[in-house]
Design an enzyme around this catalytic site. Structure first.
Site, short mmCIF file in Angstrom:
data_model
loop_
_atom_site.label_atom_id
_atom_site.label_comp_id
_atom_site.label_asym_id
_atom_site.label_seq_id
_atom_site.Cartn_x
_atom_site.Cartn_y
_atom_site.Cartn_z
N GLN A 1 -3.71 -2.38 -0.31
CA GLN A 1 -4.93 -2.25 0.51
C GLN A 1 -5.94 -1.25 -0.05
OE1 GLN A 1 -3.36 -2.17 4.94
NE2 GLN A 1 -1.82 -1.57 3.47
N GLY B 1 -6.46 10.11 -0.88
CA GLY B 1 -6.22 8.71 -1.27
C GLY B 1 -7.50 8.07 -1.77
N LYS C 1 5.83 -22.79 20.98
CA LYS C 1 5.25 -21.97 19.89
C LYS C 1 6.35 -21.63 18.89
CE LYS C 1 2.66 -17.62 19.33
NZ LYS C 1 1.73 -18.01 18.29
N ASP D 1 -10.11 13.35 5.66
CA ASP D 1 -9.88 14.49 6.53
C ASP D 1 -9.44 15.77 5.79
OD1 ASP D 1 -9.29 15.70 9.02
OD2 ASP D 1 -7.18 15.21 8.72
N ASP E 1 -9.05 4.75 5.82
CA ASP E 1 -8.55 4.85 7.19
C ASP E 1 -9.63 4.79 8.28
OD1 ASP E 1 -6.06 5.16 6.03
OD2 ASP E 1 -6.09 7.34 6.11
N ARG F 1 10.86 -11.52 10.04
CA ARG F 1 10.71 -10.90 8.71
C ARG F 1 9.63 -9.83 8.75
NH1 ARG F 1 13.26 -14.09 4.58
NH2 ARG F 1 14.98 -15.03 5.74
O1 F6P Z 1 -5.48 8.09 3.66
C1 F6P Z 1 -5.38 6.93 2.91
C2 F6P Z 1 -3.96 6.44 2.88
O2 F6P Z 1 -3.90 5.25 2.14
C3 F6P Z 1 -3.29 6.25 4.24
O3 F6P Z 1 -3.65 5.05 4.86
C4 F6P Z 1 -1.83 6.35 3.88
O4 F6P Z 1 -1.08 6.79 4.97
C5 F6P Z 1 -1.83 7.38 2.79
O5 F6P Z 1 -3.13 7.39 2.23
C6 F6P Z 1 -0.84 7.11 1.70
O6 F6P Z 1 -0.88 8.17 0.81
P1 F6P Z 1 -0.16 8.19 -0.61
O7 F6P Z 1 -0.90 7.26 -1.52
O8 F6P Z 1 -0.25 9.60 -1.04
O9 F6P Z 1 1.24 7.69 -0.38
#
Ligand code: F6P
Length: 323
Positions: free
Chosen positions: A256, A15, A218, A107, A132, A248
């Site tokens: 992100q 990613g 609250k 990783d 991550d 919701r």
């Molecule tokens: O490892 C980065 C990450 O964004 C994780 O937080 C998420 O689970 C995964 O990659 C999503 O992967 P993809 O973009 O292949 O769906």
């Protein structure tokens, strides 16, 4: 053994994360400073298998420091996990007379890098690039800080509507099997509850708190769930079923991973990029570069596997005191 290198290569894998470009720039400019040529491998290990490489120059990496994503593109490459895929990659590295490889990723990318080093003795060094923040050997991975800030920006906005419409919101953040991002954004956004894979809150207890809150006047709740612990819509339905209150869900998803890297990620990526080239020049291969307590930290790639934190109980305690 320290070596003199003529040509190295760099790739980004897994990613993408904000700051990967800053790391590429640092690697390229540092290598050029030491009179080496640098090749960029496109789409991670897949580009090695497909022989998709480009020369990287001082100019190729101008104006990328502040940009999200990765100019080298990235991918997950199942073929590289096979012996035959790795052999193809090795042949391509040899055909370009590449003498060392820098891998920027998480990783899975580290596992591939370690395989290249262990099985073929190829000089490889890893730089932690993943939002991550789930690797040993570094306090922070490139992209995590920016991802936390991006998530916070979105959560602050959801809070406005939660407050105005007096609703419960469950917000799902990324993090794979790690609850690091969720925990940090829960604390920094003033969330009411947190669900992470490492330390699962108790739904019954959460709903008792919500009911008690209702009694005290609250009107809105913000609950952060890490993707590795459950789906936001399932958590939302469970809360509605137990409390009868409208709930919701919002999934922040790939938002992100994008955007310009924050200052901390640019600095981290720059330091790690230069340190990776330094380690190659020292002949220190099969290593993962990190920063711990603000100092460059080097560990074996084989040790830089998925990190399990022990911060969750402590952060959860803070959350409960402060909510
Ligand atoms: O490892 C980065 C990450 O964004 C994780 O937080 C998420 O689970 C995964 O990659 C999503 O992967 P993809 O973009 O292949 O769906």
């Amino acid at each position: 053994m320290a070596g003199s290198f003529r040509k190295i290569a760099v790739l980004t894998s897994g990613g993408d994360g904000p700051g990967m470009n800053a790391a590429i720039r640092a690697v390229v400019r540092c290598a050029l400073h030491h009179n080496m040529e640098v090749m960029g491998v496109m789409r991670g290990y897949q580009g090695l298998i497909d022989n998709d490489l480009i020369p990287l120059t001082h100019r190729t990496v101008s104006n990328i420091l502040s940009r999200g994503g990765t100019i080298l593109k990235t991918a997950r490459a199942p073929e590289f996990r096979e012996e035959s895929g790795m052999q193809k990659a090795m042949d391509v590295l040899k055909s370009h007379q590449i003498e060392a490889l820098i891998v920027i990723g998480g990783d899975g990318s580290y596992k591939g890098a370690n395989d290249l080093y262990r099985r073929f003795g190829f000089p490889v060094v890893g730089i932690p690039g993943t939002i991550d923040n789930d690797l040993y050997g570094t306090d922070q991975t490139i992209g995590c800080n920016t991802a936390i800030n991006t998530a916070l920006d979105a959560i602050d906005k959801v809070r406005d509507t939660a407050h105005s419409m007096e609703r419960i919101f469950v917000i799902e953040v990324m993090g794979n099997r790690s609850g690091y991002i969720a925990t940090e954004v829960a604390l920094a956004s003033g969330a009411d509850d947190l669900i992470v894979p490492e330390f699962r809150g108790n739904y019954e207890e959460m709903c008792v708190n919500i009911r008690n809150g209702v009694k005290q006047g609250k009107k809105s709740w913000m609950i952060v769930v890490s993707e590795g612990a459950g789906k936001a819509h399932v958590v939302a339905d469970t809360i509605t079923n137990i409390t009868g209150l409208e709930t919701r869900s919002v999934v922040l998803g790939h938002v992100q991973r994008g955007g310009n890297p924050c200052g901390a990620d640019r600095i981290l990526a720059t330091r790690l990029g230069v340190a990776a080239v330094d380690e190659i020049l020292k002949g220190n291969y099969g290593k993962a570069i990190g920063v711990m307590q603000n100092e460059i930290n080097i560990i074996d790639l084989s040790e830089a596997r998925k990190r399990v934190y022990d911060i969750y109980q402590d952060r959860y305690r803070l959350l409960k005191i402060l909510r």
